[in-house]
Scaffold this motif. Structure first.
Motif, mmCIF file in Angstrom:
data_model
loop_
_atom_site.group_PDB
_atom_site.id
_atom_site.type_symbol
_atom_site.label_atom_id
_atom_site.label_comp_id
_atom_site.label_asym_id
_atom_site.label_seq_id
_atom_site.Cartn_x
_atom_site.Cartn_y
_atom_site.Cartn_z
ATOM 1 N N MET A 143 -13.528 -13.307 18.752
ATOM 2 C CA MET A 143 -13.084 -12.623 17.535
ATOM 3 C C MET A 143 -11.834 -11.799 17.831
ATOM 4 O O MET A 143 -11.772 -11.124 18.847
ATOM 5 C CB MET A 143 -14.207 -11.733 16.995
ATOM 6 C CG MET A 143 -13.822 -10.994 15.707
ATOM 7 S SD MET A 143 -15.171 -9.971 15.082
ATOM 8 C CE MET A 143 -16.342 -11.222 14.628
ATOM 9 N N ALA A 144 -10.885 -11.867 16.946
ATOM 10 C CA ALA A 144 -9.632 -11.132 17.150
ATOM 11 C C ALA A 144 -9.876 -9.622 17.040
ATOM 12 O O ALA A 144 -10.763 -9.170 16.311
ATOM 13 C CB ALA A 144 -8.594 -11.563 16.124
ATOM 14 N N LYS A 145 -9.103 -8.871 17.801
ATOM 15 C CA LYS A 145 -9.223 -7.424 17.783
ATOM 16 C C LYS A 145 -8.751 -6.877 16.437
ATOM 17 O O LYS A 145 -7.715 -7.278 15.923
ATOM 18 C CB LYS A 145 -8.388 -6.845 18.915
ATOM 19 C CG LYS A 145 -8.471 -5.334 19.018
ATOM 20 C CD LYS A 145 -7.594 -4.838 20.159
ATOM 21 C CE LYS A 145 -7.615 -3.307 20.226
ATOM 22 N NZ LYS A 145 -6.731 -2.809 21.319
ATOM 23 N N LYS A 146 -9.533 -5.965 15.884
ATOM 24 C CA LYS A 146 -9.175 -5.371 14.591
ATOM 25 C C LYS A 146 -7.920 -4.518 14.740
ATOM 26 O O LYS A 146 -7.813 -3.715 15.668
ATOM 27 C CB LYS A 146 -10.329 -4.521 14.070
ATOM 28 C CG LYS A 146 -10.099 -3.982 12.678
ATOM 29 C CD LYS A 146 -11.324 -3.228 12.192
ATOM 30 C CE LYS A 146 -11.095 -2.697 10.772
ATOM 31 N NZ LYS A 146 -12.281 -1.965 10.272
ATOM 32 N N PRO A 147 -6.932 -4.671 13.837
ATOM 33 C CA PRO A 147 -5.689 -3.885 13.959
ATOM 34 C C PRO A 147 -5.954 -2.392 13.869
ATOM 35 O O PRO A 147 -6.833 -1.948 13.113
ATOM 36 C CB PRO A 147 -4.844 -4.373 12.771
ATOM 37 C CG PRO A 147 -5.435 -5.681 12.386
ATOM 38 C CD PRO A 147 -6.893 -5.587 12.690
ATOM 39 N N SER A 148 -5.206 -1.631 14.626
ATOM 40 C CA SER A 148 -5.307 -0.174 14.568
ATOM 41 C C SER A 148 -4.613 0.338 13.308
ATOM 42 O O SER A 148 -3.840 -0.395 12.669
ATOM 43 C CB SER A 148 -4.638 0.428 15.798
ATOM 44 O OG SER A 148 -3.232 0.184 15.767
ATOM 45 N N PRO A 149 -4.865 1.592 12.898
ATOM 46 C CA PRO A 149 -4.189 2.154 11.717
ATOM 47 C C PRO A 149 -2.668 2.070 11.819
ATOM 48 O O PRO A 149 -1.994 1.801 10.834
ATOM 49 C CB PRO A 149 -4.675 3.607 11.702
ATOM 50 C CG PRO A 149 -6.025 3.553 12.357
ATOM 51 C CD PRO A 149 -5.905 2.499 13.420
#
Length: 281
Positions: free
Chosen positions: A1-7
């Motif tokens: 799973m791709a890493k969730k983008p940071s703010p």
């Protein structure tokens, strides 16, 4: 799973999206949109063709499902004029709306031909919301008292799948009808030029007339093919106009034929005079 983008990453991506939207408001752009496993890619450009943009988007997120074509803005609505509307995956528009929203860009995203349907749906939802808020839930106590009956009446898993399938089929039919109507509007707008071409001779006119016949033969039975033919017809008409070929005489009409015949006669006469002079000499 791709890493969730940071703010911070979401903010930067939102700024890039906002710039794309601003460019689209100025002028329609070529686009490609692909749904990856865990992300979505949306690339646009004024000059690059859609095949190049498709490969670029695919390189960003992988995947092989999406759309490419021309994108435009209608108010707060992003309108995708896909090269092949029938191949656009159903979940893509919803996924694209979520993708944009998470990055601070709130838009309605629709396929060309569905703009009015989306506007009507928004209006209907706006009217229905106050009525739902005022209506009391009179059956709440009754349902709480009869849990067994409520469970028995609830649709099974198979029923839900059947309902979802029927709903998807209806949505596909609606998109097909909307595309057919949009294509017919484009075709009717060409009628003056097509009428001129139908009365003329020459290669370009034969090509235009042939494409027009294929379009009218397929628009009711094969909208996908009619959509492709419309693109060729529009390009051929524009090219003929730019070259001054779209006129009642045609590119090989009577005037050109008569001029050619006169030139041949003059050449034969000159040769006869030359031979006569040789004999007299």
């Amino acid at each position: 799973m791709a890493k969730k983008p940071s703010p911070a990453e979401l903010k930067k991506q939102g700024e890039e999206l906002s710039k794309q939207i601003a460019d689209i408001r100025k002028k329609d752009l070529n686009f490609a949109m692909i749904m990856g496993k865990d992300a979505l890619a949306f690339v646009t450009d004024r000059k690059k063709n859609t095949d190049i943009l498709w490969r670029q988007a695919k390189g960003e997120v992988g995947g092989s499902k999406g759309a490419k074509g021309v994108v435009s803005m209608r108010g707060k609505m992003l309108v995708l004029d896909a090269d092949d509307p029938s191949s656009v995956p159903g979940p893509m528009l919803k996924a694209a709306k979520k993708y944009f929203s998470e990055r601070g860009v709130a838009l309605r995203i629709v396929l060309k031909g569905e703009e009015e349907a989306e506007a009507d749906e928004d209006e209907a939802d706006a009217k229905a919301a106050p009525e739902k808020a005022k209506k009391p839930d009179a059956k709440a106590d009754e349902q709480a008292a009869k849990p067994a009956k409520a469970a028995a009446d609830a649709p099974s898993g198979d029923d839900k799948k059947a309902d979802a399938k029927a709903e998807d089929g209806g949505g596909q039919d609606d998109r097909t009808d909307a595309l057919r109507e949009s294509l017919m509007q484009d075709f009717n707008a060409m009628k003056p030029d097509l009428d001129v071409s139908a009365k003329a001779d020459g290669g370009v006119h034969k090509k235009i007339n042939g494409l027009a016949r294929v379009f009218t033969d397929t628009i009711q039975t094969d909208v996908k093919k009619a959509h492709s033919v419309m693109g060729l017809l529009q390009t051929t008409l524009k090219t003929a106009k730019d070259k001054g070929q779209l006129d009642a005489k045609g590119e090989g009409g009577p005037n050109l034929a008569a001029s050619s015949a006169r030139r041949k006669k003059l050449a034969a006469l000159e040769r006869g005079v030359d031979k006569l002079l040789e004999r007299l000499g």
